[in-house]
Enzyme design. Sequence first.
Site, PDB file in Angstrom:
ATOM      1  N   GLU A   1       0.808  -1.231   0.000  1.00  0.00           N
ATOM      2  CA  GLU A   1       0.000   0.000   0.000  1.00  0.00           C
ATOM      3  C   GLU A   1       0.839   1.279   0.000  1.00  0.00           C
ATOM      4  O   GLU A   1       0.604   2.198   0.786  1.00  0.00           O
ATOM      5  CB  GLU A   1      -0.982  -0.025   1.186  1.00  0.00           C
ATOM      6  CG  GLU A   1      -1.880  -1.264   1.147  1.00  0.00           C
ATOM      7  CD  GLU A   1      -2.877  -1.350   2.294  1.00  0.00           C
ATOM      8  OE1 GLU A   1      -2.764  -0.565   3.253  1.00  0.00           O
ATOM      9  OE2 GLU A   1      -3.765  -2.222   2.226  1.00  0.00           O
ATOM     10  N   ASN A  37       2.390  -4.675  -3.268  1.00  0.00           N
ATOM     11  CA  ASN A  37       0.984  -5.056  -3.096  1.00  0.00           C
ATOM     12  C   ASN A  37       0.135  -3.794  -2.913  1.00  0.00           C
ATOM     13  O   ASN A  37       0.521  -2.893  -2.170  1.00  0.00           O
ATOM     14  CB  ASN A  37       0.894  -5.949  -1.846  1.00  0.00           C
ATOM     15  CG  ASN A  37      -0.398  -6.732  -1.764  1.00  0.00           C
ATOM     16  OD1 ASN A  37      -0.902  -7.231  -2.764  1.00  0.00           O
ATOM     17  ND2 ASN A  37      -0.933  -6.859  -0.551  1.00  0.00           N
ATOM     18  N   HIS A  46      -9.913  -6.504  -2.833  1.00  0.00           N
ATOM     19  CA  HIS A  46     -11.030  -6.464  -1.884  1.00  0.00           C
ATOM     20  C   HIS A  46     -12.191  -5.856  -2.669  1.00  0.00           C
ATOM     21  O   HIS A  46     -12.375  -4.642  -2.692  1.00  0.00           O
ATOM     22  CB  HIS A  46     -10.668  -5.629  -0.654  1.00  0.00           C
ATOM     23  CG  HIS A  46      -9.605  -6.268   0.182  1.00  0.00           C
ATOM     24  ND1 HIS A  46      -9.834  -7.434   0.866  1.00  0.00           N
ATOM     25  CD2 HIS A  46      -8.323  -5.922   0.424  1.00  0.00           C
ATOM     26  CE1 HIS A  46      -8.723  -7.794   1.507  1.00  0.00           C
ATOM     27  NE2 HIS A  46      -7.793  -6.893   1.251  1.00  0.00           N
TER      28      HIS A  46
HETATM   29  C1  XIL Z   1      -6.195  -7.188   7.911  1.00  0.00           C
HETATM   30  C2  XIL Z   1      -6.524  -8.472   8.649  1.00  0.00           C
HETATM   31  O1  XIL Z   1      -7.404  -9.244   7.905  1.00  0.00           O
HETATM   32  C3  XIL Z   1      -7.117  -8.121   9.984  1.00  0.00           C
HETATM   33  O2  XIL Z   1      -7.398  -9.294  10.717  1.00  0.00           O
HETATM   34  C4  XIL Z   1      -6.131  -7.236  10.721  1.00  0.00           C
HETATM   35  O3  XIL Z   1      -6.574  -6.902  11.941  1.00  0.00           O
HETATM   36  C5  XIL Z   1      -5.855  -5.989   9.931  1.00  0.00           C
HETATM   37  O4  XIL Z   1      -5.364  -6.367   8.684  1.00  0.00           O
HETATM   38  N1  XIL Z   1      -5.018  -5.092   3.435  1.00  0.00           N
HETATM   39  C6  XIL Z   1      -3.946  -5.846   3.871  1.00  0.00           C
HETATM   40  C7  XIL Z   1      -4.129  -6.812   4.971  1.00  0.00           C
HETATM   41  O5  XIL Z   1      -2.871  -5.792   3.260  1.00  0.00           O
HETATM   42  O6  XIL Z   1      -2.978  -6.977   5.748  1.00  0.00           O
HETATM   43  C8  XIL Z   1      -5.305  -6.433   5.843  1.00  0.00           C
HETATM   44  O7  XIL Z   1      -5.509  -7.505   6.744  1.00  0.00           O
HETATM   45  C9  XIL Z   1      -6.542  -6.167   5.017  1.00  0.00           C
HETATM   46  C10 XIL Z   1      -6.298  -5.032   4.080  1.00  0.00           C
END
Ligand code: XIL
Length: 368
Positions: free
Chosen positions: A157, A202, A242
């Site tokens: 990110e 990523n 997502h």
């Molecule tokens: C999220 C996990 O799913 C949660 O359980 C945690 O508390 C916070 O992180 N993008 C990402 C992931 O790169 O690491 C994140 O995962 C979701 C969004």
Amino acid sequence: MIAAAMTSAVAAGWTPALADDKPFDNKLPGLHARARAKGLFFGSALSSVALSNDNDLLARLLAECGMLVSEDAFKWDAIRFDQTKFDFSRADALMGFALLHQLPVRGHTLVWHEANPAWLEPALTSKTASEKLLTDHIRAVAGRYAGRLAQWDVVNEAILGDDKKPQALRNTLWLRALGPAYIDIAFHATAEADPRALRVINEYGIEYGIDWQVRKRNQLLDLCADLVARKVPIQAVGIQAHLDAGEVNLDQTGLARFIADVASLGLKVVITEFDVRDQRLPASIPARDTAIAAHARAWLDAVLPNPAVLGVLSWGLSDRGTWLNSYFPRADGLPQRPSPLDADLNRKKLWGAMAAAFDAAPPRIAKS
Ligand code: XIL
């Protein structure tokens, strides 16, 4: 080649997606088998809590997955919670499970603006101190698992994607400490510590045709082109994916073009955190599941044809543990249904859509 692959799929007892109202048989080969027939992989994220408590989920993971990634165990706040020592217990637990079942693992993640221990930012007192902290971390973590991880999310990110701010890079603790060079430093250190793991940048918010995401895609492409030109050892772009079943601007052509642009830089693509949120959809479960499945299928159909795309990881295999209920809750309080399996670990329409998308993907490996 496609005909040959389909013939062997039928011979192996695979069936096409079943009609809407019929449940999928949990005993049929899983998503990884469907993906692998095309030279792709399918895998899932798994939390440390589920790894230690949820044997039913683990059994389904083994049936569906050809790769694992930990939701939490490789993040700084897991390994470096204490400033004075490393804690590899959770990461080692995942590696042990994966080794036992001979499953490849992705590492997630070495550099991120979230999930950092409170002591970290105050410790970034100078460029020298910051570079040492970052490279020491990567040497210790990537070095510990060297040769045993398939992939690393080296930087997570990095792009801001805010239309009110002109700069591309997110203003993170690492940018403040080291400037844009933090990205170079991280990729070089990872390449040295574990030369065999695929090195990934990523990103989220690059999945759709909406303005801010198109801008973000272009900024990510520019960043990748610059890294490649300067021989920074980046090898792939991770598209988190997502997805949002309520998003109408799918623009499959633009998405396919973005992936082709990434590929033209010589980079691979991994779909790293696939799930489909539904908080903009009505409450009805059958209606939600149908819309989620159709959305996922349309998105994957735009992505999977490009041979630079290596595989898909779901951010959780089952609805029972999804992060979305706490991070993106529905207004009506109902649980979200973003995963291929429901909370009882049964295959949903989304599972069928993903399986069918893999079936429809062109094969990566030429079969004679
Ligand atoms: C999220 C996990 O799913 C949660 O359980 C945690 O508390 C916070 O992180 N993008 C990402 C992931 O790169 O690491 C994140 O995962 C979701 C969004």
